[in-house]
Each structure stands twice: as structure tokens, then as C-alpha cells.
Design a protein around this motif. Structure first.
Motif, PDB file in Angstrom:
ATOM      1  N   VAL A   1       3.288  15.970  71.809  1.00  0.00           N
ATOM      2  CA  VAL A   1       4.525  16.157  71.053  1.00  0.00           C
ATOM      3  C   VAL A   1       4.182  16.621  69.646  1.00  0.00           C
ATOM      4  O   VAL A   1       3.262  16.096  69.012  1.00  0.00           O
ATOM      5  CB  VAL A   1       5.343  14.851  70.977  1.00  0.00           C
ATOM      6  N   ALA A   2       4.922  17.616  69.162  1.00  0.00           N
ATOM      7  CA  ALA A   2       4.844  18.043  67.766  1.00  0.00           C
ATOM      8  C   ALA A   2       6.269  18.109  67.239  1.00  0.00           C
ATOM      9  O   ALA A   2       7.136  18.733  67.862  1.00  0.00           O
ATOM     10  CB  ALA A   2       4.155  19.392  67.640  1.00  0.00           C
ATOM     11  N   GLY A   3       6.520  17.468  66.115  1.00  0.00           N
ATOM     12  CA  GLY A   3       7.881  17.397  65.608  1.00  0.00           C
ATOM     13  C   GLY A   3       7.959  17.548  64.106  1.00  0.00           C
ATOM     14  O   GLY A   3       6.975  17.400  63.380  1.00  0.00           O
ATOM     15  N   LEU A   4       9.172  17.854  63.627  1.00  0.00           N
ATOM     16  CA  LEU A   4       9.480  17.927  62.212  1.00  0.00           C
ATOM     17  C   LEU A   4      10.641  16.993  61.920  1.00  0.00           C
ATOM     18  O   LEU A   4      11.587  16.897  62.718  1.00  0.00           O
ATOM     19  CB  LEU A   4       9.852  19.358  61.800  1.00  0.00           C
ATOM     20  N   VAL A   5      10.588  16.305  60.782  1.00  0.00           N
ATOM     21  CA  VAL A   5      11.642  15.358  60.426  1.00  0.00           C
ATOM     22  C   VAL A   5      11.909  15.457  58.931  1.00  0.00           C
ATOM     23  O   VAL A   5      10.997  15.672  58.133  1.00  0.00           O
ATOM     24  CB  VAL A   5      11.250  13.916  60.812  1.00  0.00           C
ATOM     25  N   GLN A   6      13.184  15.301  58.578  1.00  0.00           N
ATOM     26  CA  GLN A   6      13.558  15.277  57.170  1.00  0.00           C
ATOM     27  C   GLN A   6      14.495  14.117  56.914  1.00  0.00           C
ATOM     28  O   GLN A   6      15.409  13.850  57.715  1.00  0.00           O
ATOM     29  CB  GLN A   6      14.225  16.580  56.746  1.00  0.00           C
ATOM     30  N   THR A   7      14.264  13.378  55.829  1.00  0.00           N
ATOM     31  CA  THR A   7      15.155  12.295  55.419  1.00  0.00           C
ATOM     32  C   THR A   7      15.657  12.585  54.016  1.00  0.00           C
ATOM     33  O   THR A   7      14.984  13.228  53.204  1.00  0.00           O
ATOM     34  CB  THR A   7      14.452  10.926  55.439  1.00  0.00           C
ATOM     35  N   ARG A   8      16.855  12.064  53.723  1.00  0.00           N
ATOM     36  CA  ARG A   8      17.452  12.277  52.403  1.00  0.00           C
ATOM     37  C   ARG A   8      18.380  11.121  52.092  1.00  0.00           C
ATOM     38  O   ARG A   8      19.149  10.695  52.950  1.00  0.00           O
ATOM     39  CB  ARG A   8      18.225  13.600  52.367  1.00  0.00           C
ATOM     40  N   GLY A   9      18.290  10.611  50.861  1.00  0.00           N
ATOM     41  CA  GLY A   9      19.219   9.565  50.450  1.00  0.00           C
ATOM     42  C   GLY A   9      18.514   8.390  49.823  1.00  0.00           C
ATOM     43  O   GLY A   9      17.435   8.513  49.234  1.00  0.00           O
TER      44      GLY A   9
ATOM     45  N   ASN B   1      18.123   1.269  53.288  1.00  0.00           N
ATOM     46  CA  ASN B   1      18.400   1.911  54.571  1.00  0.00           C
ATOM     47  C   ASN B   1      19.516   2.937  54.469  1.00  0.00           C
ATOM     48  O   ASN B   1      19.984   3.444  55.468  1.00  0.00           O
ATOM     49  CB  ASN B   1      18.777   0.842  55.602  1.00  0.00           C
ATOM     50  N   ASP B   2      19.938   3.268  53.251  1.00  0.00           N
ATOM     51  CA  ASP B   2      21.068   4.164  53.051  1.00  0.00           C
ATOM     52  C   ASP B   2      20.582   5.611  52.978  1.00  0.00           C
ATOM     53  O   ASP B   2      20.662   6.278  51.951  1.00  0.00           O
ATOM     54  CB  ASP B   2      21.816   3.775  51.775  1.00  0.00           C
ATOM     55  N   PHE B   3      20.039   6.099  54.108  1.00  0.00           N
ATOM     56  CA  PHE B   3      19.551   7.474  54.142  1.00  0.00           C
ATOM     57  C   PHE B   3      19.901   8.111  55.485  1.00  0.00           C
ATOM     58  O   PHE B   3      20.200   7.425  56.461  1.00  0.00           O
ATOM     59  CB  PHE B   3      18.034   7.523  53.906  1.00  0.00           C
ATOM     60  N   ASP B   4      19.876   9.445  55.500  1.00  0.00           N
ATOM     61  CA  ASP B   4      20.109  10.220  56.712  1.00  0.00           C
ATOM     62  C   ASP B   4      18.802  10.863  57.148  1.00  0.00           C
ATOM     63  O   ASP B   4      17.941  11.188  56.324  1.00  0.00           O
ATOM     64  CB  ASP B   4      21.153  11.314  56.462  1.00  0.00           C
ATOM     65  N   ALA B   5      18.645  11.055  58.460  1.00  0.00           N
ATOM     66  CA  ALA B   5      17.427  11.660  58.996  1.00  0.00           C
ATOM     67  C   ALA B   5      17.785  12.615  60.122  1.00  0.00           C
ATOM     68  O   ALA B   5      18.685  12.342  60.927  1.00  0.00           O
ATOM     69  CB  ALA B   5      16.468  10.588  59.511  1.00  0.00           C
TER      70      ALA B   5
END
Length: 309
Positions: free
Chosen positions: A47-55, A292-296
Motif C-alpha cells: 500500500v502507498a498512500g497520501l494523507v492531509q490533515t488540517r485544523g 481532535n478538532d481536525f479534518d483528514a
């Protein structure tokens, strides 16, 4: 070579994507459908993945940081293999994240900023299906139908990855974590209902910010998933995650950083061909007492081989 039914095998592999949505934040925040699904013995997954979180992402709730605006962008690489445990199926998997973190916050009323990149904590896990998912060859698996599966796993994360005890924000945490878990999966027609319960234990970080020692009490986590499978091999999952506990101590002094958080997520799996698939995932904190107030959002490509595929 006979074609392999895409739905069951694609569905069985999402368990290696637990850290795609929260690769270096907290083991208790994992949102992981299909963690205990069955697959043919000897099949491998990359598996190869990309993830972004913000907040309002808090890497360490014991720090007096407020008004955090932090973004992370990461790559996640994982390998898993289906193995035989004396007639019961199981998996071994390893996950390695690499992240870039940037953002700003207030520390004791003063603005601070941070930009850094590096490896996050890796995770190694062994899982076994204790009931309802026997070890099967590829030929046997093609005729197998799921009913009730009960499984268990143990995940260990060593104190590796980027860490600087003189800085407020880091990608790594400089400590071991151990996560035992049990899970239940019940198939009802094209629906699969799942539940998981886990506890995360932590060793001390003896190089915490300012030359201190940080301890943390266990975190308790629950997950639930409602998964619908389509005849084309696609599946979609509505996910919910709750975790609580984890109060920390600095040099033995208990902090007011109890966690009581909820997250909601959605996962979509799309088969490309017999050996490849793409998964999309998103999650958001809907109730956050601490950090825990973030989006991903995440996307991952998966390739499978071996096991007479």
C-alpha cells in the motif's frame, strides 16, 4: 490463471490502511473498517498512500498550546501478508509514515510556529481471526461466505521517527506504545456490521520538552462500521470512532488533559483490476475535549500478489 472475485479480496485488505488517516497522531484515533476480514493464505499486499490533515490538531495534549492551526501532509507505506495460525487466518502488517508538519499556535500566550518533515512512528501488528475465518487456499476462498468473525490483534509502535526534545511540536513521540484489540464482524446480505474495542498503553518519554519526563495513562477506544458491498467489487463504509482517557503526568504531576473525543469517517474502495484497487477515506472530529478538532482526507493505492494469484 482463474479470475479472482474482486469484492471479497478487496474488502479483506483495508486493515493495512489504519494509519493512512492519522499516521502519527494517536493509535486510538485509527478508523479501520475490514480489519478482521478473511483472505487467502499467502497473499501479500503493498500500500502507498497520501494523507492531509488540517485544523486543531494536538500532537501532545499536555503542552499548554492554544488556538492551534496545524496542517500535515504525509505519505504512508505499508506491507501485509495473510498467514495461517493453526487453521485460523491472520495477518502481519507493518506501516511506515513520512510527514511534513507546518502551522502556528499560542504557547503561554505567545505565538509560535513550526515547520518540519520526517518519519513518523512505524507500527507493527499481528492479528488472528479466532472464529469464523478459517485459513483457506485461493481455491477454497472462492467458495467461502462470511457469517460471524471474531478476531484479535496486537500492535506495537517503537520510539522511532523525528523527535527533538527541545521543540514544542514533533512528528514522533519518543516512546513505545502497545495496542491490544478485539473485533467482531457480522455479514448480513450485502451489509457488514463491525465493532472493535482497544486499549493503548504507553511507556514514558524521558526527553520531554524542557528536559522533563512525561507519562500517559491508557487510552480506551471503540470503533463501529456499517459497510455496504456492491456486485462490482466496490464497497463503502460509514465509520465512527470514540476514544477517552490518556491523562498525562509531567514529572509525576497529573495534567488536566483527559481526552473524550468522537470522530466520524467515510471509506470508499474502488477495484481497478484483479490485483489493484484504490481507497479514499475522510474523517472529521465531531466532538473534541482535547486535540481532535481536525479534518483528514486520504487516498491509497493497493497491489496484491502471491497465494497463487
Amino acid at each position: 490463471m482463474r479470475p479472482l472475485p474482486s469484492r471479497p479480496l478487496c474488502a479483506a485488505t483495508a486493515g493495512v490502511l489504519a494509519l493512512v488517516v492519522a499516521p502519527s497522531i494517536a493509535l486510538a484515533q485509527d478508523i479501520e473498517p475490514r480489519a478482521y476480514s478473511n483472505a487467502p493464505i499467502g497473499v501479500n499486499f503493498a500500500v502507498a498512500g497520501l494523507v492531509q490533515t488540517r485544523g486543531g490538531l494536538a500532537f501532545d495534549a499536555s503542552l499548554p498550546i492554544t488556538d492551534a492551526h496545524i496542517e500535515t501532509t504525509g505519505a504512508v507505506f505499508a506491507y501485509a501478508r495473510v498467514i495461517d495460525f493453526g487453521g485460523r487466518s491472520g495477518k502481519f502488517d507493518v506501516i511506515v509514515p513520512y510527514m511534513r508538519l507546518s502551522g502556528d499556535a499560542d504557547y503561554l500566550g505567545q505565538p509560535v510556529s513550526r515547520e518540519i518533515s520526517g518519519f513518523g512512528r512505524p507500527a507493527f501488528r499481528v492479528s488472528i481471526n479466532l472464529h469464523g475465518a478459517p485459513s483457506l487456499s485461493l481455491r477454497e476462498f472462492k467458495g467461502w461466505k462470511q457469517d460471524l468473525i471474531v478476531g484479535a490483534s496486537l500492535q506495537v509502535s517503537p520510539p522511532w521517527g523525528q523527535y527533538d526534545g527541545s521543540r514544542l511540536l514533533n512528528i514522533g513521540t519518543n516512546r513505545w506504545s502497545i495496542k491490544p484489540e478485539i473485533g467482531v464482524s457480522k455479514a448480513v446480505g450485502r451489509w457488514t456490521l463491525e465493532g472493535q474495542a482497544a486499549v493503548v498503553f504507553f511507556t514514558d518519554n524521558d526527553d520531554f520538552y524542557g528536559g522533563n519526563t512525561r507519562s500517559q495513562r491508557p487510552l480506551y477506544a471503540l470503533q463501529a462500521h456499517a459497510i455496504h458491498s456492491f456486485s462490482s467489487g466496490k464497497w463503502v463504509s460509514l465509520d465512527v470512532n470514540w476514544f477517552a482517557g490518556g491523562r498525562s503526568e509531567i514529572n509525576g504531576a497529573l495534567r488536566n488533559d483527559l481526552q473524550q473525543n468522537w470522530r466520524l469517517g467515510l471509506t470508499l474502495a474502488l477495484p481497478i483490476d484483479r490485483l489493484n484497487s484504490i481507497k479514499l477515506a475522510a474523517s472529521s472530529g465531531v466532538s473534541a475535549r482535547t486535540g481532535n478538532d481536525f479534518d483528514a482526507i486520504a487516498i491509497a493505492w493497493q497491489h496484491r500478489w502471491g497465494g497463487e494469484l
